[in-house]
Design a protein around this motif. Structure first.
Motif: not given
Length: 218
Positions: A57, A64, A70
């Motif tokens: 991320a 996210s 995710y």
């Protein structure tokens, strides 16, 4: 201490496996990544999976989503165009400044990176090719001496990484992109700021045109 090192090692394994799967488009844009399912498929506990996803991320390779975990970023054609418009300006400026401020060491580093890119292309290793493509550009960001430019370019890094892995699949694009990098290298080595900027902007615009055609056909 041993337990912490072991966990970090497992996290690194999970990171490499997931990163490769994302860049090879095994997980397409928009796909959700479920920790439990990933842990089962990789034979790991949830903790290293979560740590790997958090690292991905930070790179921009996953996003996210509150209360949903995710997801692989899914960019619209308009968003991709915005990225390439920014790249056109930033990369062109970086090349011009690098040609002014860089020296023989920069040209040597660019040449070494380009040679490794050629090897990755010959081997059909698109993940390594994409990493080296960005390494080539990052050398110019750093050589520009403009820290704000470098930070802005790095903010685009994760999204560009996903797009490079896609555009590299366009038939004929790899040899063309490598030739464009060679021209940029030549202009940098000649300390030609205008030529370096022109070559870089042509490179980014050609990449966008190739990607646009690929997305339209897809």
């Amino acid at each position: 201490m041993e337990e912490r090192i072991h966990r970090e090692t497992l996290s690194a394994q999970a990171y490499r496996a997931l990163r490769q799967a994302i860049l090879s488009r095994r997980y397409p844009p928009g796909a959700r990544l479920v920790v439990r399912e990933l842990a089962e498929s990789l034979g790991l506990s949830p903790t290293p999976i979560k740590e790997a996803l958090a690292a991905l991320a930070r790179e921009g390779l996953v996003r996210s989503v509150p209360h949903r975990g995710y997801q692989i970023p899914s960019l619209s054609a308009g968003e991709i165009q915005e990225i390439y418009e920014l790249r056109d300006a930033l990369e062109g400026l970086a090349a011009r400044l690098a040609a002014q401020r860089g020296g023989p060491e920069l040209a040597q580093s660019l040449e070494e990176t380009l040679n490794r890119q050629r090897e990755a292309a010959r081997a059909g290793d698109l993940e390594a090719y994409g990493d080296l493509d960005l390494a080539f550009h990052r050398l110019l960001w750093e050589a520009s001496g403009n820290q704000r430019l470098r930070r802005m370019a790095e903010n685009l890094d994760g999204q560009v990484r996903l797009l490079i892995s896609t555009s590299a699949a366009v038939p004929g694009r790899l040899p063309q992109a490598l030739e464009e990098h060679r021209v940029i290298l030549t202009r940098i080595a000649s300390a030609d700021p205008v030529g370096a900027e022109t070559a870089m902007r042509a490179h980014v615009q050609n990449a966008w045109e190739a990607l646009k055609g690929f997305l339209r056909e897809g």
